[in-house]
Scaffold this active site. Structure first.
Site, PDB file in Angstrom:
ATOM      1  N   GLY A 187       0.829  -1.195   0.000  1.00 61.83           N
ATOM      2  CA  GLY A 187       0.000   0.000   0.000  1.00 61.83           C
ATOM      3  C   GLY A 187       0.862   1.242   0.000  1.00 61.83           C
ATOM      4  CB  CYS A 195       4.432   1.928   7.399  1.00 60.89           C
ATOM      5  SG  CYS A 195       4.164   3.458   6.508  1.00 60.89           S
ATOM      6  CG  LEU A 196       6.468   0.628   1.535  1.00 65.60           C
ATOM      7  CD1 LEU A 196       5.986   0.987   0.136  1.00 65.60           C
ATOM      8  CD2 LEU A 196       7.563  -0.419   1.479  1.00 65.60           C
ATOM      9  CG  HIS A 238      -1.253   1.308   7.004  1.00 63.94           C
ATOM     10  ND1 HIS A 238      -0.423   0.879   8.012  1.00 63.94           N
ATOM     11  CD2 HIS A 238      -0.478   2.095   6.198  1.00 63.94           C
ATOM     12  CE1 HIS A 238       0.788   1.397   7.823  1.00 63.94           C
ATOM     13  NE2 HIS A 238       0.779   2.128   6.725  1.00 63.94           N
ATOM     14  CD  GLU A 239      -1.285   2.586   2.475  1.00 60.91           C
ATOM     15  OE1 GLU A 239      -0.784   3.727   2.397  1.00 60.91           O
ATOM     16  OE2 GLU A 239      -0.626   1.597   2.844  1.00 60.91           O
ATOM     17  CG  HIS A 247       0.039   6.991   5.248  1.00 60.33           C
ATOM     18  ND1 HIS A 247       1.105   7.353   6.041  1.00 60.33           N
ATOM     19  CD2 HIS A 247       0.196   5.669   5.010  1.00 60.33           C
ATOM     20  CE1 HIS A 247       1.873   6.295   6.274  1.00 60.33           C
ATOM     21  NE2 HIS A 247       1.343   5.253   5.662  1.00 60.33           N
ATOM     22  CD  GLN A 278       3.259   5.614   2.666  1.00 60.74           C
ATOM     23  OE1 GLN A 278       2.289   5.137   2.114  1.00 60.74           O
ATOM     24  NE2 GLN A 278       4.171   4.876   3.278  1.00 60.74           N
TER      25      GLN A 278
HETATM   26 ZN   LIG Z   1       2.091   3.383   5.695  1.00 56.73          ZN
END
Ligand SMILES: [Zn+2]
Length: 184
Positions: free
Chosen positions: A46, A99-100, A141-142, A145, A51
């Site tokens: 995701g 998370c990236l 989760h996304e 952000h 991000q």
């Molecule tokens: Zn994330």
């Protein structure tokens, strides 16, 4: 074009994102293409526009790599432009998240087990869809952000204490990831 992923500690990850301008469809499509390439290169499931340093309400989730663990995700891929949560269940579920933007940290987070979301897809069609199980988790989760929230904010206090040092290191750029990162 592959874009660098902004790390924990970056301002853009703490800034509520603004609505994507639906009159700029070409720019949105170009951003989505870049995000898809970035996500695939990073082996993530995701990615949210903040991000990659773009403070707009666009997210994508791709569960296809997770099909070994969650077979129902084998075709699960969504792009969401200007998503809005219409409903959340009072029943919750616990899943481990990563998370990236927070490389190397995984922690269990409790969230509503089901949500209903209205969004525009990559063809700019308005869609209303319900999500449950891990698909729901990926979307939630996304979505966070887009409001300047990161999953580690929601980790139980005792676990947060354990990861505090690692988070500090990430925010200082002391991190190893196999994809391009950035802190700003
Ligand atoms: Zn994330």
């Amino acid at each position: 074009m592959k874009l660098p992923i902004y790390l924990y500690g970056s301002e853009v990850l703490r800034t509520p994102a603004k609505q994507a301008d639906m009159d700029r469809k070409e720019e949105i499509a170009a951003l989505i293409a870049d995000m898809e390439e970035t996500l695939a290169t990073a082996d993530g499931c995701g990615l949210a526009a903040p991000q990659v340093g773009v403070s707009e309400r666009i997210i994508m989730v791709d569960g296809r790599e997770l099909a070994d663990t969650y077979p129902y995700l084998k075709d699960f891929k969504r792009v969401m432009i200007n998503p809005v949560v219409l409903e959340e269940s009072s029943v919750t579920a616990d899943y481990s998240e990563g998370c990236l933007s927070v490389p190397g940290i995984f922690a269990e987070v409790r969230r509503p087990a089901k949500i209903k979301v209205e969004f525009f897809n990559e063809k700019f069609e308005k869609v209303t869809e319900e999500f449950d199980k891990f698909a729901c988790r990926m979307v939630q989760h996304e979505l966070d952000h887009l409001d300047g929230k990161i999953f580690v904010d929601k980790v139980a206090p005792i676990r947060r204490k354990l990861i505090a040092k690692k988070l500090q290191n990430i925010a200082r750029g002391k991190v190893s990831a196999h994809y391009k990162t950035k802190i700003d």
